[in-house]
Write a protein that holds these residues in place. Structure first.
Motif, PDB file in Angstrom:
ATOM      1  N   VAL A 253     -33.785  17.206 -18.826  1.00 60.65           N
ATOM      2  CA  VAL A 253     -33.962  16.290 -19.947  1.00 60.65           C
ATOM      3  C   VAL A 253     -33.577  17.043 -21.215  1.00 60.65           C
ATOM      4  O   VAL A 253     -34.143  18.097 -21.522  1.00 60.65           O
ATOM      5  N   TYR A 254     -32.587  16.506 -21.923  1.00 64.58           N
ATOM      6  CA  TYR A 254     -32.163  17.097 -23.191  1.00 64.58           C
ATOM      7  C   TYR A 254     -32.849  16.333 -24.318  1.00 64.58           C
ATOM      8  O   TYR A 254     -32.536  15.166 -24.570  1.00 64.58           O
ATOM      9  N   LEU A 255     -33.785  16.992 -24.971  1.00 63.54           N
ATOM     10  CA  LEU A 255     -34.464  16.396 -26.119  1.00 63.54           C
ATOM     11  C   LEU A 255     -33.836  16.944 -27.396  1.00 63.54           C
ATOM     12  O   LEU A 255     -33.642  18.158 -27.534  1.00 63.54           O
ATOM     13  N   LYS A 256     -33.521  16.040 -28.318  1.00 64.75           N
ATOM     14  CA  LYS A 256     -32.956  16.458 -29.600  1.00 64.75           C
ATOM     15  C   LYS A 256     -33.780  15.844 -30.731  1.00 64.75           C
ATOM     16  O   LYS A 256     -33.390  14.839 -31.327  1.00 64.75           O
ATOM     17  N   PRO A 257     -34.955  16.426 -31.021  1.00 64.66           N
ATOM     18  CA  PRO A 257     -35.708  15.956 -32.183  1.00 64.66           C
ATOM     19  C   PRO A 257     -34.980  16.348 -33.465  1.00 64.66           C
ATOM     20  O   PRO A 257     -34.308  17.383 -33.519  1.00 64.66           O
ATOM     21  N   TYR A 258     -35.097  15.522 -34.476  1.00 62.38           N
ATOM     22  CA  TYR A 258     -34.445  15.846 -35.743  1.00 62.38           C
ATOM     23  C   TYR A 258     -35.308  15.369 -36.904  1.00 62.38           C
ATOM     24  O   TYR A 258     -36.197  14.513 -36.764  1.00 62.38           O
ATOM     25  N   LEU A 278     -35.631  11.039 -32.839  1.00 61.10           N
ATOM     26  CA  LEU A 278     -35.467  11.704 -31.547  1.00 61.10           C
ATOM     27  C   LEU A 278     -34.323  11.067 -30.764  1.00 61.10           C
ATOM     28  O   LEU A 278     -34.227   9.839 -30.672  1.00 61.10           O
ATOM     29  N   ASP A 279     -33.453  11.923 -30.231  1.00 63.25           N
ATOM     30  CA  ASP A 279     -32.465  11.506 -29.239  1.00 63.25           C
ATOM     31  C   ASP A 279     -32.813  12.172 -27.918  1.00 63.25           C
ATOM     32  O   ASP A 279     -33.296  13.317 -27.888  1.00 63.25           O
ATOM     33  N   LEU A 280     -32.542  11.462 -26.835  1.00 65.68           N
ATOM     34  CA  LEU A 280     -32.890  11.963 -25.503  1.00 65.68           C
ATOM     35  C   LEU A 280     -31.745  11.688 -24.550  1.00 65.68           C
ATOM     36  O   LEU A 280     -31.135  10.619 -24.592  1.00 65.68           O
ATOM     37  N   LYS A 281     -31.452  12.654 -23.688  1.00 69.36           N
ATOM     38  CA  LYS A 281     -30.471  12.461 -22.622  1.00 69.36           C
ATOM     39  C   LYS A 281     -31.086  12.921 -21.311  1.00 69.36           C
ATOM     40  O   LYS A 281     -31.641  14.024 -21.225  1.00 69.36           O
ATOM     41  N   TYR A 282     -30.955  12.063 -20.293  1.00 67.34           N
ATOM     42  CA  TYR A 282     -31.569  12.367 -18.999  1.00 67.34           C
ATOM     43  C   TYR A 282     -30.597  11.998 -17.890  1.00 67.34           C
ATOM     44  O   TYR A 282     -30.036  10.893 -17.875  1.00 67.34           O
ATOM     45  N   GLY A 283     -30.380  12.932 -16.970  1.00 67.95           N
ATOM     46  CA  GLY A 283     -29.540  12.653 -15.815  1.00 67.95           C
ATOM     47  C   GLY A 283     -30.332  11.916 -14.756  1.00 67.95           C
ATOM     48  O   GLY A 283     -31.068  12.534 -13.975  1.00 67.95           O
ATOM     49  N   LEU A 290     -28.785   8.608 -18.825  1.00 66.83           N
ATOM     50  CA  LEU A 290     -29.495   7.717 -19.737  1.00 66.83           C
ATOM     51  C   LEU A 290     -29.615   8.398 -21.091  1.00 66.83           C
ATOM     52  O   LEU A 290     -30.062   9.544 -21.191  1.00 66.83           O
ATOM     53  N   ASP A 291     -29.201   7.703 -22.147  1.00 69.30           N
ATOM     54  CA  ASP A 291     -29.385   8.164 -23.522  1.00 69.30           C
ATOM     55  C   ASP A 291     -30.341   7.213 -24.223  1.00 69.30           C
ATOM     56  O   ASP A 291     -30.215   5.987 -24.087  1.00 69.30           O
ATOM     57  N   ALA A 292     -31.271   7.779 -24.980  1.00 70.63           N
ATOM     58  CA  ALA A 292     -32.197   6.961 -25.758  1.00 70.63           C
ATOM     59  C   ALA A 292     -32.285   7.525 -27.165  1.00 70.63           C
ATOM     60  O   ALA A 292     -32.106   8.731 -27.387  1.00 70.63           O
ATOM     61  N   THR A 293     -32.545   6.658 -28.125  1.00 71.01           N
ATOM     62  CA  THR A 293     -32.665   7.082 -29.521  1.00 71.01           C
ATOM     63  C   THR A 293     -33.809   6.332 -30.178  1.00 71.01           C
ATOM     64  O   THR A 293     -34.039   5.145 -29.894  1.00 71.01           O
ATOM     65  N   PHE A 294     -34.547   7.039 -31.037  1.00 70.60           N
ATOM     66  CA  PHE A 294     -35.696   6.456 -31.720  1.00 70.60           C
ATOM     67  C   PHE A 294     -35.601   6.798 -33.205  1.00 70.60           C
ATOM     68  O   PHE A 294     -35.373   7.946 -33.571  1.00 70.60           O
ATOM     69  N   ASN A 295     -35.780   5.780 -34.032  1.00 73.24           N
ATOM     70  CA  ASN A 295     -35.666   5.949 -35.483  1.00 73.24           C
ATOM     71  C   ASN A 295     -34.337   6.626 -35.820  1.00 73.24           C
ATOM     72  O   ASN A 295     -34.275   7.658 -36.488  1.00 73.24           O
ATOM     73  N   THR A 296     -33.275   6.010 -35.355  1.00 73.75           N
ATOM     74  CA  THR A 296     -31.940   6.606 -35.374  1.00 73.75           C
ATOM     75  C   THR A 296     -31.466   6.881 -36.794  1.00 73.75           C
ATOM     76  O   THR A 296     -31.661   6.072 -37.703  1.00 73.75           O
ATOM     77  N   ASP A 297     -30.821   8.039 -36.956  1.00 77.60           N
ATOM     78  CA  ASP A 297     -30.330   8.440 -38.272  1.00 77.60           C
ATOM     79  C   ASP A 297     -28.909   8.976 -38.134  1.00 77.60           C
ATOM     80  O   ASP A 297     -28.616   9.767 -37.238  1.00 77.60           O
ATOM     81  N   LEU A 718     -28.712  15.272 -48.814  1.00 77.54           N
ATOM     82  CA  LEU A 718     -29.461  15.112 -47.574  1.00 77.54           C
ATOM     83  C   LEU A 718     -29.373  16.388 -46.749  1.00 77.54           C
ATOM     84  O   LEU A 718     -28.319  17.035 -46.701  1.00 77.54           O
ATOM     85  N   ALA A 719     -30.464  16.719 -46.107  1.00 78.45           N
ATOM     86  CA  ALA A 719     -30.490  17.827 -45.155  1.00 78.45           C
ATOM     87  C   ALA A 719     -31.015  17.287 -43.832  1.00 78.45           C
ATOM     88  O   ALA A 719     -31.941  16.466 -43.805  1.00 78.45           O
ATOM     89  N   LYS A 720     -30.409  17.739 -42.754  1.00 76.28           N
ATOM     90  CA  LYS A 720     -30.828  17.273 -41.432  1.00 76.28           C
ATOM     91  C   LYS A 720     -30.808  18.449 -40.465  1.00 76.28           C
ATOM     92  O   LYS A 720     -29.840  19.215 -40.427  1.00 76.28           O
ATOM     93  N   VAL A 721     -31.883  18.574 -39.695  1.00 74.15           N
ATOM     94  CA  VAL A 721     -31.986  19.617 -38.684  1.00 74.15           C
ATOM     95  C   VAL A 721     -32.154  18.948 -37.324  1.00 74.15           C
ATOM     96  O   VAL A 721     -33.048  18.114 -37.141  1.00 74.15           O
ATOM     97  N   VAL A 722     -31.269  19.292 -36.392  1.00 71.63           N
ATOM     98  CA  VAL A 722     -31.320  18.775 -35.023  1.00 71.63           C
ATOM     99  C   VAL A 722     -31.467  19.975 -34.096  1.00 71.63           C
ATOM    100  O   VAL A 722     -30.668  20.918 -34.174  1.00 71.63           O
ATOM    101  N   TRP A 723     -32.472  19.940 -33.224  1.00 67.88           N
ATOM    102  CA  TRP A 723     -32.688  21.081 -32.335  1.00 67.88           C
ATOM    103  C   TRP A 723     -32.775  20.592 -30.892  1.00 67.88           C
ATOM    104  O   TRP A 723     -33.577  19.725 -30.582  1.00 67.88           O
TER     105      TRP A 723
END
Length: 727
Positions: A253-258, A278-283, A290-297, A718-723
């Motif tokens: 599961v690839y979690l990409k909180p930002y 949050l973006d999420l990728k799951y095999g 499956l890709d999911a996104t919440f409060n997309t920016d 704007l500043a954005k951090v994705v990890w």
């Protein structure tokens, strides 16, 4: 009749028969050459116990224990010729990764061209290596990766016939290190198996090919698929990567909180933003993601390029948002030109303004012989736009070697009502027509339905395409009825039937510094209204185009245009084109220089009629690479129009300064202006990739009014951090 006479009488016939057979054999050998060059080849991957240290050097014992693959041949400029320099390829793998090592020998390493450092930058202007993986081995889709001697990274997802759908906006999880050496340059790649989709089976067999470009010689060499009508992107003629056994893609599961924070100042008013997402990728399986996104920016996405529209039809803008880019070709539904049943920019954008996306999900991949895709997105209400749900589903079933039959459906629901659309298409793609020629036959039909909509809401597209090296010809028929309204799609015009025919002939001559000639006897498009009357037409004739061995190109063309607008329309300021019938002729010429030059560019001039007046247009682009870190580029589009006893001009200007600190840290300033909006938009972007999949962005955007006194209309920072976190 004595024997001597008999012999003399029959000798010419015998000799002629032998000569005829030799000529026939020579012809067959000539025709077979591209086929023979495309015969299946295997490259073996060797399992190793310990992982590889990624440093660009291929000196570790694991690399040296493998016998390299060296049987590369020239594809450009002359298919089948021996390469100027030797190339070696080795492939290793362990339980988690596949490693590829390429050694590019060069007798003059000081002449290696290496300037690009940006991720997804233009590495094709440098010496480079490109890899292609068809992990399903089905000739329908592929992963594409590239690098140059500086270790710049480029990747893409490929689909369609000849891999013509090139989605470079996809970013995979992989890495590469490169080194310039005394005898050439080397590249060391690592790809986690979780980056790919592939079937869950004991022994893998993937379509595979390698391209090496020696840019100063305008030379490209391939491991396989060498010949006319072949090439790197012809995955059906690629070789096989074998030897990979007992591996699993896994289901990480690839979690990409930002987190995004910033401020915007508009005409003296201040707005502040600080939001997580949050973006999420799951095999889901080895073949489904499956890709999911919440409060997309999408704060880091660069603004659209503002364009002056001199036509009576809407402009098409490409998708730039990362969530919609991966797998976007799965949802393509070709109705001709840019017309399509699904256009992702209908989601979260309305009249150029951003609409907040609350959440969404996307499922893309394969199940047996089916390619499937599904998207569901929910937007928030904003202004006059109510909260809306968008859904689309796409299914394609494999036919033959690289053909398919498919369906696509969309559904849009809000408090204003609902609308939906449905379409079916079938695509027959052949690469062995008449021996080794390419042929595509495509047919699509679609219908839309909406509350209070018209019954005349059908659209269709049918074409036959013969895209080959020497002759490229296309015949198509399209129609869109007046009531066809895909609320999740895009159409530039309605109520028409269109006929299209194009023919180009491009002989390779390799003489006098000329690589090939391009002739376009006809490139034509005719639109008819519902009564069968001609509504608009465009006919182009290009008597000569030249592609030089140096990589430069020139071309000349003559165009004949007809348009019959039924009502007046405005093109610029208050200037209008009156309803009526217009025929006019234009003449044009263009030049494009080799992008491997330190200074390169292109320019085009078109002059002639324009409705009831005249227009002289000039478009140009130039780029200067000062160092591997510093690049300047700019473009200009200018029109001088005389009509309705009036004269006016349109101007569009763009400029970009790029400073690449490293392959993982880039910064750029982009500015654009045109004299219709009289606004200058200046955008600064800084992007640092601390590790693969993680990003730090800093974005400054300044909008200036240039009408009268220059003043600030909008300023945002704007500043954005994705990890990225892998669990």
């Amino acid at each position: 009749m004595n024997s001597e006479t008999h012999f003399k009488t029959h000798q010419p016939a015998t000799v002629n028969k032998v000569k005829s057979k030799l000529k026939l054999l020579s012809l067959l050998m000539l025709l077979m050459q591209p086929i023979l060059s495309a015969q299946a080849k295997n490259i073996n991957a060797t399992r190793i116990a310990a992982s590889i240290k990624l440093d660009g050097h291929l000196t570790e014992p694991a690399w040296q224990s493998v016998v390299p693959t060296t049987d590369f041949l020239q594809q450009e400029p002359i298919p089948g010729n021996a390469p100027s320099f030797k190339t070696e390829a080795r492939i290793l793998y362990d339980n988690e990764n596949i490693y590829i090592g390429i050694m590019c020998y060069d007798d003059e390493p000081e002449k290696i061209i290496a300037r690009e450092m940006k991720w997804d930058g233009f590495i094709s202007a440098d010496d480079n290596i490109k890899l292609i993986f068809d992990t399903f081995d089905d000739n329908r889709s592929a992963y594409w990766f590239g690098t140059n001697p500086l270790g710049a990274k480029d990747d893409a997802l490929l689909t369609g016939f000849e891999m013509s759908s090139f989605n470079e906006d996809w970013n995979g999880v992989w890495d590469v290190e490169c080194k310039i050496l005394e005898n050439g340059w080397s590249a060391e790649f690592v790809f986690p198996f979780s980056t790919f989709k592939f079937y869950d089976k004991e022994k893998q067999s993937w379509g595979f090919n390698i391209l090496r470009a020696i840019r100063r010689k305008n030379e490209e060499v391939l491991w396989t698929s060498v010949g006319q009508n072949l090439g790197f992107m012809k995955i059906s003629s690629a070789g096989d990567l074998v030897g990979i056994e007992n591996i699993k893609r896994g289901n990480p599961v690839y979690l990409k909180p930002y987190f995004t924070a910033g401020a915007q100042f508009i005409d003296g008013e201040s707005k502040y933003k600080h939001e997580p997402g949050l973006d999420l990728k799951y095999g889901v399986t080895e073949t489904l993601s499956l890709d999911a996104t919440f409060n997309t920016d999408f704060a880091q996405v660069e603004s659209d390029r503002a364009k002056i529209n001199l036509t009576r039809f809407p402009l098409f803008f490409p998708e730039k948002r990362e969530f919609f880019l991966e797998g976007k070709k799965t949802f393509d539904f070709n109705l001709g030109g840019n017309n399509t049943l699904f256009y992702s920019r209908r989601i979260g954008i309305s009249n150029g303004a951003e609409i907040p996306i609350l959440a969404g999900a996307k499922l893309v991949g394969r199940v047996s012989d089916f390619e499937i895709g599904a998207i569901d997105m929910q937007t928030a209400g904003k202004g006059s736009e109510p909260t809306t749900n968008y859904g689309t589903a796409r299914v394609k079933y494999d036919l033959f070697n690289s053909s398919y039959v498919g369906v696509l459906a969309t559904n849009k629901v809000s408090e204003k009502g609902s609308s939906n659309s449905f379409g079916g298409d079938i695509n027959f793609s052949f690469d062995d027509f008449l021996g080794n020629q390419n042929l595509v036959v495509y047919s699509a039909i679609a219908k839309t339905n909406e509350s209070g909509g018209s019954k005349d809401s059908w659209a269709g597209n049918f074409f036959v395409d013969f895209p080959n090296d020497f002759v490229d010809t296309y015949l198509g028929y399209r129609f869109i009825q007046d009531g066809f309204n895909p609320t999740m799609g895009f159409v530039s015009r309605r109520g028409f039937k269109q006929l299209v025919y194009n023919l180009s002939i491009s002989p390779r001559i390799h003489a006098g510094g000329i690589k090939r000639l391009d002739f376009v006897p006809v490139e034509s498009s005719f639109y008819y209204d519902n009564n069968g009357s001609l509504e608009s037409a465009q006919i182009l004739f290009s008597p000569l185009g030249i592609v030089f061995e140096s990589g430069d190109e020139i071309g000349f063309g003559i165009g004949r245009t007809f348009d019959r607008p039924n009502e007046d329309f405005e093109i610029f300021d208050t200037t209008k084109v009156k309803a009526g019938r217009y025929w006019y002729t234009t003449y044009g010429c263009g030049i494009e220089t080799n992008p491997s030059r330190t200074i390169f560019g292109e320019a085009e001039v078109i002059t002639g009629g324009f409705y009831n007046g005249t227009n002289t247009s000039f478009e140009a682009m130039a780029s200067v690479t000062l160092t591997k870190h510093f690049t300047l580029s700019g473009d200009l589009a200018y029109n001088k129009i005389k009509m309705n006893n009036n004269s006016f001009s349109t101007s569009e200007v763009g400029a970009r300064i790029t400073y690449n600190i490293s392959t993982r840290m880039i910064s750029s300033v982009f500015a654009q202006w045109n004299n219709e909006l009289n606004e200058a938009n200046i955008n600064y972007r800084f992007n640092w990739k601390p590790n693969i999949g993680s990003d730090v962005y800093l974005v400054l955007n300044q909008l200036l009014s240039t009408e009268g006194k220059i003043r600030s209309k909008d300023f945002a920072v704007l500043a954005k951090v994705v990890w990225m976190i892998i669990i």
